[in-house]
Design a protein around this motif. Structure first.
Motif, PDB file in Angstrom:
ATOM      1  N   PHE A  56      -4.157   7.593  -0.495  1.00 30.63           N
ATOM      2  CA  PHE A  56      -3.896   6.279   0.085  1.00 30.63           C
ATOM      3  C   PHE A  56      -4.274   5.257  -0.978  1.00 30.63           C
ATOM      4  O   PHE A  56      -5.444   5.160  -1.351  1.00 30.63           O
ATOM      5  CB  PHE A  56      -4.696   6.104   1.368  1.00 30.63           C
ATOM      6  CG  PHE A  56      -4.330   7.116   2.425  1.00 30.63           C
ATOM      7  CD1 PHE A  56      -3.398   6.801   3.396  1.00 30.63           C
ATOM      8  CD2 PHE A  56      -4.887   8.384   2.423  1.00 30.63           C
ATOM      9  CE1 PHE A  56      -3.030   7.732   4.357  1.00 30.63           C
ATOM     10  CE2 PHE A  56      -4.532   9.324   3.381  1.00 30.63           C
ATOM     11  CZ  PHE A  56      -3.604   9.002   4.348  1.00 30.63           C
ATOM     12  N   VAL A  57      -3.278   4.541  -1.481  1.00 31.30           N
ATOM     13  CA  VAL A  57      -3.452   3.660  -2.640  1.00 31.30           C
ATOM     14  C   VAL A  57      -3.141   2.225  -2.245  1.00 31.30           C
ATOM     15  O   VAL A  57      -2.123   1.948  -1.601  1.00 31.30           O
ATOM     16  CB  VAL A  57      -2.522   4.099  -3.792  1.00 31.30           C
ATOM     17  CG1 VAL A  57      -2.695   3.207  -5.007  1.00 31.30           C
ATOM     18  CG2 VAL A  57      -2.763   5.567  -4.154  1.00 31.30           C
ATOM     19  N   LYS A  58      -4.024   1.326  -2.646  1.00 32.41           N
ATOM     20  CA  LYS A  58      -3.806  -0.104  -2.394  1.00 32.41           C
ATOM     21  C   LYS A  58      -4.211  -0.868  -3.648  1.00 32.41           C
ATOM     22  O   LYS A  58      -5.317  -0.692  -4.153  1.00 32.41           O
ATOM     23  CB  LYS A  58      -4.639  -0.567  -1.200  1.00 32.41           C
ATOM     24  CG  LYS A  58      -4.361  -2.003  -0.803  1.00 32.41           C
ATOM     25  CD  LYS A  58      -5.055  -2.354   0.482  1.00 32.41           C
ATOM     26  CE  LYS A  58      -4.671  -3.745   0.948  1.00 32.41           C
ATOM     27  NZ  LYS A  58      -5.276  -4.068   2.238  1.00 32.41           N
ATOM     28  N   GLY A  59      -3.311  -1.700  -4.138  1.00 35.85           N
ATOM     29  CA  GLY A  59      -3.602  -2.499  -5.327  1.00 35.85           C
ATOM     30  C   GLY A  59      -3.951  -1.662  -6.540  1.00 35.85           C
ATOM     31  O   GLY A  59      -4.760  -2.064  -7.360  1.00 35.85           O
ATOM     32  N   VAL A 118      -7.948   4.453  -2.243  1.00 35.05           N
ATOM     33  CA  VAL A 118      -8.944   4.020  -1.263  1.00 35.05           C
ATOM     34  C   VAL A 118      -9.334   5.130  -0.300  1.00 35.05           C
ATOM     35  O   VAL A 118     -10.367   5.041   0.367  1.00 35.05           O
ATOM     36  CB  VAL A 118      -8.488   2.767  -0.486  1.00 35.05           C
ATOM     37  CG1 VAL A 118      -8.364   1.578  -1.430  1.00 35.05           C
ATOM     38  CG2 VAL A 118      -7.190   2.991   0.243  1.00 35.05           C
ATOM     39  N   PRO A 175       0.856  -1.189   0.000  1.00 32.93           N
ATOM     40  CA  PRO A 175       0.000   0.000   0.000  1.00 32.93           C
ATOM     41  C   PRO A 175       0.893   1.241   0.000  1.00 32.93           C
ATOM     42  O   PRO A 175       2.016   1.207   0.522  1.00 32.93           O
ATOM     43  CB  PRO A 175      -0.779  -0.103   1.310  1.00 32.93           C
ATOM     44  CG  PRO A 175      -0.693  -1.535   1.709  1.00 32.93           C
ATOM     45  CD  PRO A 175       0.625  -2.033   1.175  1.00 32.93           C
ATOM     46  N   VAL A 217       4.014  -0.193   4.533  1.00 32.74           N
ATOM     47  CA  VAL A 217       3.438   0.844   3.683  1.00 32.74           C
ATOM     48  C   VAL A 217       4.584   1.614   3.037  1.00 32.74           C
ATOM     49  O   VAL A 217       5.584   1.922   3.689  1.00 32.74           O
ATOM     50  CB  VAL A 217       2.554   1.825   4.505  1.00 32.74           C
ATOM     51  CG1 VAL A 217       2.007   2.935   3.627  1.00 32.74           C
ATOM     52  CG2 VAL A 217       1.422   1.083   5.194  1.00 32.74           C
ATOM     53  N   ILE A 241      -4.165   4.938   7.697  1.00 32.85           N
ATOM     54  CA  ILE A 241      -3.155   3.953   7.312  1.00 32.85           C
ATOM     55  C   ILE A 241      -3.564   2.572   7.836  1.00 32.85           C
ATOM     56  O   ILE A 241      -3.387   1.568   7.139  1.00 32.85           O
ATOM     57  CB  ILE A 241      -1.764   4.358   7.823  1.00 32.85           C
ATOM     58  CG1 ILE A 241      -1.272   5.606   7.059  1.00 32.85           C
ATOM     59  CG2 ILE A 241      -0.766   3.209   7.661  1.00 32.85           C
ATOM     60  CD1 ILE A 241      -0.045   6.261   7.666  1.00 32.85           C
ATOM     61  N   LEU A 300      -5.633   0.855   5.556  1.00 34.18           N
ATOM     62  CA  LEU A 300      -4.936   0.556   4.306  1.00 34.18           C
ATOM     63  C   LEU A 300      -4.207  -0.784   4.370  1.00 34.18           C
ATOM     64  O   LEU A 300      -4.091  -1.484   3.377  1.00 34.18           O
ATOM     65  CB  LEU A 300      -3.940   1.693   4.030  1.00 34.18           C
ATOM     66  CG  LEU A 300      -3.279   1.819   2.681  1.00 34.18           C
ATOM     67  CD1 LEU A 300      -4.315   2.068   1.595  1.00 34.18           C
ATOM     68  CD2 LEU A 300      -2.264   2.948   2.702  1.00 34.18           C
ATOM     69  N   ILE A 301      -3.742  -1.138   5.593  1.00 33.80           N
ATOM     70  CA  ILE A 301      -2.909  -2.359   5.694  1.00 33.80           C
ATOM     71  C   ILE A 301      -3.692  -3.530   6.264  1.00 33.80           C
ATOM     72  O   ILE A 301      -4.787  -3.426   6.698  1.00 33.80           O
ATOM     73  CB  ILE A 301      -1.642  -2.125   6.532  1.00 33.80           C
ATOM     74  CG1 ILE A 301      -1.951  -1.552   7.918  1.00 33.80           C
ATOM     75  CG2 ILE A 301      -0.704  -1.224   5.788  1.00 33.80           C
ATOM     76  CD1 ILE A 301      -0.742  -1.342   8.795  1.00 33.80           C
TER      77      ILE A 301
END
Length: 108
Positions: A81-84, A88, A23, A54, A104, A107-108
């Motif tokens: 906040f970026v995931k995949g 997000v 992430p 992260v 955060i 996010l994780i």
């Protein structure tokens, strides 16, 4: 640039953020921005706390106008906040450390 925080450009944004294995927290900032300078030490501290979980990157909006435009950044500081490869969450403006940690955590 603080250790653990990568300085990215328009050319490296896609690879370093959208294609990242971890992430990512993207800090859109500028050197003349007071709130950006104020939140900087918090971001640096969090990058140490979440090292290996992260990825933290900074994008100077003056030097790299394409990425903020592409992701509709209208004010700074803005944190994505970026995931995949998906955004997000977004936080704009000076924000408390606790709020950043909460975001955060999701996010994780």
């Amino acid at each position: 640039m603080a250790e653990g925080i990568l300085d990215i450009t328009d050319d490296t944004f896609e690879t370093e953020v959208m294609n990242a294995d971890l992430p990512v927290v993207v800090d859109f900032w500028a050197p003349w921005c007071g709130p950006c300078r104020a939140i900087g030490p918090i971001i640096e501290e969090l990058s140490g706390t979440y090292n290996g979980k992260v990825k933290f990157v900074k994008c100077n909006v003056d030097d790299n106008p394409l990425s903020p435009s592409r992701y509709e950044v209208r004010a700074i500081p803005t944190l994505l906040f970026v995931k995949g490869g998906e955004i997000v969450d977004t936080i704009t403006g000076m924000t408390a450390k606790a709020k950043l940690e909460e975001t955060i955590g999701k996010l994780i």
